[in-house]
Each structure stands twice: as structure tokens, then as C-alpha cells.
Design a protein around this motif. Sequence first.
Motif, mmCIF file in Angstrom:
data_model
loop_
_atom_site.group_PDB
_atom_site.id
_atom_site.type_symbol
_atom_site.label_atom_id
_atom_site.label_comp_id
_atom_site.label_asym_id
_atom_site.label_seq_id
_atom_site.Cartn_x
_atom_site.Cartn_y
_atom_site.Cartn_z
ATOM 1 N N THR A 22 96.913 8.802 -41.474
ATOM 2 C CA THR A 22 97.301 8.971 -42.887
ATOM 3 C C THR A 22 98.370 10.051 -43.006
ATOM 4 O O THR A 22 99.369 9.882 -43.708
ATOM 5 C CB THR A 22 96.063 9.371 -43.722
ATOM 6 N N LYS A 24 100.449 11.052 -40.730
ATOM 7 C CA LYS A 24 101.709 10.592 -40.129
ATOM 8 C C LYS A 24 102.486 9.701 -41.119
ATOM 9 O O LYS A 24 103.690 9.857 -41.292
ATOM 10 C CB LYS A 24 101.365 9.793 -38.860
ATOM 11 N N MET A 25 101.774 8.794 -41.785
ATOM 12 C CA MET A 25 102.428 7.872 -42.712
ATOM 13 C C MET A 25 102.951 8.596 -43.949
ATOM 14 O O MET A 25 103.909 8.151 -44.580
ATOM 15 C CB MET A 25 101.458 6.751 -43.154
ATOM 16 N N PHE A 27 104.595 11.270 -44.110
ATOM 17 C CA PHE A 27 105.941 11.809 -43.890
ATOM 18 C C PHE A 27 106.930 10.774 -43.317
ATOM 19 O O PHE A 27 108.039 11.112 -42.967
ATOM 20 C CB PHE A 27 105.866 13.040 -42.971
ATOM 21 N N SER A 28 106.471 9.525 -43.192
ATOM 22 C CA SER A 28 107.400 8.513 -42.672
ATOM 23 C C SER A 28 108.161 7.871 -43.839
ATOM 24 O O SER A 28 107.764 7.981 -44.996
ATOM 25 C CB SER A 28 106.643 7.444 -41.880
ATOM 26 N N LYS A 29 109.270 7.158 -43.512
ATOM 27 C CA LYS A 29 110.130 6.567 -44.549
ATOM 28 C C LYS A 29 109.395 5.405 -45.241
ATOM 29 O O LYS A 29 108.790 4.570 -44.580
ATOM 30 C CB LYS A 29 111.415 6.059 -43.883
ATOM 31 N N SER A 30 109.479 5.369 -46.572
ATOM 32 C CA SER A 30 108.790 4.330 -47.335
ATOM 33 C C SER A 30 109.412 2.954 -47.083
ATOM 34 O O SER A 30 110.640 2.831 -46.974
ATOM 35 C CB SER A 30 108.872 4.674 -48.820
ATOM 36 N N VAL A 31 108.576 1.923 -46.997
ATOM 37 C CA VAL A 31 109.118 0.582 -46.789
ATOM 38 C C VAL A 31 109.205 -0.185 -48.117
ATOM 39 O O VAL A 31 109.755 -1.275 -48.181
ATOM 40 C CB VAL A 31 108.263 -0.242 -45.796
#
Length: 199
Positions: A22, A24-25, A27-31
Motif C-alpha cells: 500500500t 509503495k503504491m 507514491f507511484s504514478k497514478s494510472v
Amino acid sequence: MKLKEILNKIFLIEIIKGLSLTLKMLFSKSVTIQYPFERRKIYPGFRGKHALIRDPFTNNTKCIGCMRCSTVCPSRCIHIKREKVENKMAVTDYIIDASRCVFCAYCVEACPVCALVLTEDFEYSTYSRNTLIFNKEQLLKNWDEFVQKWPQDLYFNKFWQPPGIDPSRWPKAKREQKPIPLRRVVEIKKEDNSEPADN
Ligand code: SF4
Ligand code: SF4
């Protein structure tokens, strides 16, 4: 219970794994995008709103009423009315019920003169089913509207030339099919609508 399973339970390993995913996701780029304020790029060949191409030289449809599209349509949602005028077959109406269409593009592939297209326009949701029954005039209007929105000067639909079939077996019109110069279509329409000059 095995020792490994006991240790997993004591130290909440599975919960820690889930929480780390959770985090990690987070801070990842939104799809996802904020539609309708943002729009994805529509790729050529997207199967959207139906249209009959307006022939720039006759200002009418290129359809010759051969019935191939209605024969091949798995949804049976194409209905063509035609009559003989001076020994030639004329298409008096061409109806597609888009609410029954499964967007397979078989009709586009089957058309020997590339008269029909599933445009890249997908924004035509409605509250009324009747507005999804396109007649010939509406299908030509769909093309005019699509032309206004299409950013490039040329248009070529990949379904006009079906893959997996030897090109020598395509009808002549398909073999010689070139991208349609769209701006010329618009120019002709403007000329037609222009007021006659005062003498
Ligand atoms: S895309 Fe397929 S289902 Fe839709 S009108 Fe054409 S042949 Fe019929
Ligand atoms: S296949 Fe093409 S030319 Fe034949 S009836 Fe359909 S749209 Fe018209």
C-alpha cells in the motif's frame, strides 16, 4: 502448525507485506485520469461512432448498396433501403442501430469501396435509445462532425484493409485505397454553403 507459520503469525508478516505494498503504491504514478477534464490519446483504428464517408466529389455517400456489410453483421443491426434509378442501384436509406452493435468492424472490413467507418469518436452516450439509431443523413453528419474534430489532414482506417487476407484478393477499390484528405472535404462543404457573390 509449522514453525514458519507460527513465526508469521507472531510477527504479523502478511499484514506487514500488505501495508508495504500500500505504501509503495501511494507514491507511484497514478494510472487513472480525471475524465472529462483530462482525456487519453485515441489511437487510430479505435472503434467508435459509425459514419458513412461523404464523398468529396459527389457530396454523398460512397455506398453502392451491395449489402455486404448487412450480410456480414453478426448483430443484424444494419438495414439498407435501395431502389433502381436509371438502371443503377441507389441507396435511399442506410440505418445502423448502434445500440445493438458489438463494434467488431466486420462491416468496415467487408465494404468493397471503403464507404463505412467506425470513427475514433466515442463520446455519444445518450438517455434515449432512439438517438442511437443512425440513418443515412445522420451517418453522413457523423462523418462531418468527426472530420471537424480529427487533428490530422489525412484519415485512413486500418479496418479498410483486413489483415490475414492476401491483398491481391481485395477488391480493386480496397487495393488502391489511400488516406482521405479531410480538409478538402471541409473546403468543398464551405464552398457549397457560401453565399453567391453580388454582381
Ligand atoms: S461493427 Fe460489427 S456489429 Fe457493428 S454494425 Fe458493423 S458488423 Fe455489425
Ligand atoms: S458494404 Fe459498403 S458499399 Fe456495400 S452496402 Fe455496405 S457500406 Fe454500402
